[in-house]
Design an enzyme around this catalytic site. Structure first.
Site, PDB file in Angstrom:
ATOM      1  N   SER A  43       0.693  -3.554   9.419  1.00  0.00           N
ATOM      2  CA  SER A  43       0.509  -2.025   9.841  1.00  0.00           C
ATOM      3  C   SER A  43      -0.334  -1.107   8.513  1.00  0.00           C
ATOM      4  CB  SER A  43       1.678  -1.219  10.134  1.00  0.00           C
ATOM      5  OG  SER A  43       2.381  -1.802  11.238  1.00  0.00           O
ATOM      6  N   HIS A  81       2.624   1.931   4.981  1.00  0.00           N
ATOM      7  CA  HIS A  81       1.514   2.705   5.598  1.00  0.00           C
ATOM      8  C   HIS A  81       0.699   3.791   4.952  1.00  0.00           C
ATOM      9  CE1 HIS A  81       4.498   2.295   9.603  1.00  0.00           C
ATOM     10  NE2 HIS A  81       3.918   1.036   9.161  1.00  0.00           N
TER      11      HIS A  81
END
Length: 355
Positions: free
Chosen positions: A153, A205
């Protein structure tokens, strides 16, 4: 000299003893693997053998245990710093906590990556993806040092950051500028908001997004329309004015982004290799990755275990974060007890942080 008959009889006895010892060892191993924490008995489904999933209580994403992910190359800060296993900053990008985690990331990669690759090519988008993933791993390692982390991610958020910076640096080429900007910002904010849930590595992230945002100014810059039309104009045509390939603000953003990338990655690597815990310098930053509520807690308490042996059975009762689990071993050896304790610590204290 030994009589031949006696020699054969002695050899036969030795052979029988060896066979019996091997059979006992095999039975103990089968019994241990059936009763050990995270063994095939708890797999889902069990008929897959070594490819079976961990129990849903330990991994609801239909994936392996924490110990398996750690052996395969998950991001473990202690191993990166103390054992110089820096390759984990890269290998963790290709690992996922389970099938559901993998499908979610691959769906995002298909939606975002195909469009960018069609416009800018495999090389530039591939470099942006890898470097963004490394940036996410670095920021994660600086702030999350008690758990292991896996997932792509951070690299996906790098693609989102690259899309945002590409829109900014090529602002004059878009027709619906404001609508495209608002849509992209809403998507980014929603995805970052999901990161405040427990066991989600939002620092990966954020690190991936910041890296991709800066890389977008470097890799995804487009030449101006006037320069392109001038370059491919027929020979002999008269041009009223000379068009530059890039505008001044594009060049300024390119230089600033490149400097920030070099400085940021250098500082992060030096801090990580020196074993710096970034939480000591930022007391509120942990809220960026997990916000405690009445339904879940963000604290990772140490594991405490109690042992109780009755006859040949040894019972281990371990508790952490208000959760208690009991493991039973039959006629265990010292080595089996050590392995069991190690497995319990990994399962209960080293929760997966997926990103």
């Amino acid at each position: 000299m030994i009589h031949p008959a006696v020699d054969v009889e002695t050899r036969l006895r030795i052979h029988i003893r060896i066979r019996l010892r091997r059979r006992r060892r095999w039975r103990r191993r089968v019994q241990w693997h059936a009763e050990k924490p995270g063994g095939p008995k708890s797999g889902l489904p069990g008929f897959l053998g070594r490819f079976s999933f961990q129990s849903l209580k330990e991994n609801p994403l239909l994936g392996p245990s924490s110990s398996t992910l750690e052996k395969m190359g998950a991001l473990d800060v202690s191993k990166v710093v103390d054992r110089h296993q820096g390759w984990r900053l890269i290998t963790c990008i290709w690992l996922h906590a389970g099938v559901l985690h993998l499908l979610a990331n691959m769906l995002g990669l298909v939606i975002i990556g195909i469009r960018l690759e069609q416009e800018f090519g495999f090389v530039r988008i591939g470099l942006l993806y890898l470097i963004s993933g490394l940036g996410g791993s670095l920021l994660s390692a600086l702030f999350i040092q008690s758990n292991i982390s896996v997932g792509a991610s951070g690299a996906l958020f790098g693609l989102l950051g690259g899309m945002l910076s590409e829109l900014i640096t090529n602002w004059t080429m878009y027709a619906n500028k404001v609508a495209a900007l608002l849509t992209l910002v809403v998507i980014i904010v929603i995805n970052l908001a999901v990161g405040i849930l427990p066991h989600v590595d939002n620092f990966a992230h954020i690190g991936g997004f910041l890296s991709g945002f800066l890389l977008g100014f470097v890799f995804l810059i487009r030449p101006q329309f006037g320069w392109v039309s001038q370059k491919y104009a027929p020979r002999g045509s008269i041009s009223t004015s000379t068009q530059h390939k890039f505008k001044i603000y594009q060049c300024i953003l390119w230089i600033i982004s490149l400097i920030l990338l070099i400085v940021g990655f250098t500082v992060a690597l030096v801090m990580l290799l020196r074993g710096v815990d970034a939480n000591e310098h930022c007391s509120w930053c942990h809220y960026l990755s997990c916000v405690p509520t009445s339904r879940w807690s963000c604290n990772s308490q140490p594991v405490s275990c109690l042992s109780d042996q009755i006859g040949d059975q040894l019972t281990l009762t371990c508790s952490s974060n208000s959760k208690t689990r009991t493991y039973t071993l039959t006629n265990p050896t010292t080595a089996q007890i050590r392995v069991a304790m190690f497995s319990v610590l990994l399962i209960m204290n080293s929760q997966n942080c997926m990103n």
